[in-house]
Design an enzyme around this catalytic site. Structure first.
Site, short mmCIF file in Angstrom:
data_model
loop_
_atom_site.label_atom_id
_atom_site.label_comp_id
_atom_site.label_asym_id
_atom_site.label_seq_id
_atom_site.Cartn_x
_atom_site.Cartn_y
_atom_site.Cartn_z
N LYS A 1 -2.21 -1.78 -3.82
CA LYS A 1 -3.12 -0.42 -3.75
C LYS A 1 -2.04 0.77 -3.95
O LYS A 1 -1.32 0.78 -3.15
CB LYS A 1 -3.75 -0.37 -2.42
CG LYS A 1 -4.68 0.67 -2.31
CD LYS A 1 -5.51 0.59 -1.01
CE LYS A 1 -6.13 1.70 -0.67
NZ LYS A 1 -6.82 1.77 0.56
N LYS B 1 0.87 -1.07 0.09
CA LYS B 1 0.01 0.14 -0.05
C LYS B 1 0.84 1.34 -0.02
O LYS B 1 1.84 1.33 0.92
CB LYS B 1 -1.03 -0.02 1.19
CG LYS B 1 -1.79 0.96 1.34
CD LYS B 1 -2.84 0.85 2.50
CE LYS B 1 -3.92 2.42 2.64
NZ LYS B 1 -4.75 2.17 3.57
C1 PBG Z 1 -6.84 3.32 5.50
C2 PBG Z 1 -7.54 3.49 4.23
C3 PBG Z 1 -7.32 4.26 3.01
C4 PBG Z 1 -7.95 3.80 1.83
C5 PBG Z 1 -8.47 2.45 2.26
N1 PBG Z 1 -8.07 2.34 3.42
C6 PBG Z 1 -6.70 5.55 3.20
C7 PBG Z 1 -5.29 5.96 3.25
O1 PBG Z 1 -4.57 4.94 3.68
O2 PBG Z 1 -4.78 7.14 3.57
C8 PBG Z 1 -8.23 4.69 0.73
C9 PBG Z 1 -9.16 4.13 -0.11
C10 PBG Z 1 -9.28 5.08 -1.46
O3 PBG Z 1 -8.66 6.16 -1.65
O4 PBG Z 1 -10.38 4.77 -2.12
N2 PBG Z 1 -7.80 2.77 6.33
#
Ligand code: PBG
Length: 309
Positions: free
Chosen positions: A233, A181
């Site tokens: 992601k 991520k």
């Molecule tokens: C954190 C989380 C995020 C997203 C999903 N889970 C935000 C981040 O890590 O800042 C982002 C999902 C998206 O942008 O569609 N729990």
């Protein structure tokens, strides 16, 4: 002939719909930066989940937005917290008609907006956070979730959650690891979607977009810790990473087409610059071609409808 020899397929079962549910709402609330996506009330969430199942999606991924937050993110661990009651609502509504997944992270529940609890110096305390995640996994499993999705990028989170679930009598609950991520600007609209209070950024725990090798290492660690699925992601800017992770993974691979990817296509289509449906299906097909078995996308229900008409 093109249809006969197409290498990649896209079907409703490949799509997972992320959904937001906010505590205390009586009507769904629009998210301006993500036209068509809403913060659900508990009852509109049930209806939308049933609609997604009807359309044939592979699963839903739930995010909860509490009315009050604290430094420890207590709302995430509380069986009466919004996310946990929403899991139970959706499971009651759709049963085993789809795979019910939940975000396992503290950022929606902390007043500082970080994915974990903070040490005295203001940095995120990895190990204390992982302990909270293990307790949160048990709360979500208790609510009936099928798959938990740890998204906080803490080291050791997958192993700790797996152990807690097994010891707590939930060996059947699977772990979808957000393995690679990235600290991405493409999460921008999500901040509005979850009414985030975050100041600063997540670069101390999420990956540097410059790095590919690190993603391979993270996925390998998560597989060793018992991940049932691994995820990359965002999706569109990271298809090379997705392809590499898919090549090494011996479990199914997911990719999350994030809020910014959604917002870009929606904005361009609204301006008349893109054919919306064609662009969405091309993006989703490309993510599948790069190696995703499963794609998390805010278009899941609508795209499932296009794919089956
Ligand atoms: C954190 C989380 C995020 C997203 C999903 N889970 C935000 C981040 O890590 O800042 C982002 C999902 C998206 O942008 O569609 N729990």
């Amino acid at each position: 002939m093109r249809r006969m020899v197409a290498e990649t397929s896209l079907a409703p079962r490949h799509l997972v719909l992320p959904m937001f549910v906010a505590e205390g709402l009586s009507e769904p609330r629009a998210i301006a930066s993500m036209p068509g996506v809403v913060q659900h009330s508990r009852s509109s969430l049930r209806r939308a989940a049933a609609e997604a199942v009807e359309a044939g999606v592979g699963g839903v991924m739930l995010f909860g937005i509490p009315t009050s937050r604290d430094a420890q993110g207590s709302g995430g661990l509380d069986p009466e917290g919004i996310l946990n009651v929403a899991i139970a609502d959706v499971v009651a509504e759709v049963g085993d008609g789809t795979v019910v997944m939940s975000d396992l992270c503290l950022d929606e529940f902390t007043d500082h907006g970080h994915c974990g609890v903070l040490a005295d110096d203001g940095t995120v305390d990895n190990d204390a956070t992982v302990e909270r995640y293990a307790a949160m996994a048990l709360a979500q499993a208790g609510a009936g979730v099928h798959v938990v999705g740890p998204s906080g990028m803490m080291d050791g989170q997958v192993g700790a959650i797996r152990q807690a679930l097994d010891a707590g009598g939930h060996p059947e609950v699977a772990v979808l690891a957000y393995s690679a991520k990235y600290a991405s600007a493409f999460y921008g609209p999500f901040r509005e979607a979850v009414s985030s209070t975050l100041q600063g950024d997540r670069r101390a725990y999420q990956q540097d977009p410059a790095n590919g090798r690190e993603a391979v290492r993270e996925a390998t660690l998560d597989l060793a810790e018992g991940a049932d699925l691994v995820m990359v992601k965002p999706a569109l800017g990271y298809l090379d990473v997705l392809s590499e992770v898919a090549a090494l993974s011996d479990v199914p691979v997911a990719a999350y087409s994030v809020s910014g990817e959604y917002a870009m296509i929606e904005a361009a289509a609204a301006a008349g610059y893109l054919d919306r449906e064609a662009a969405v299906l091309e993006a989703l097909t490309s993510i599948r071609r790069a190696g995703a078995d499963i794609v998390l996308t805010y278009w899941a229900t609508e795209a499932a409808g296009w794919l089956t008409r």
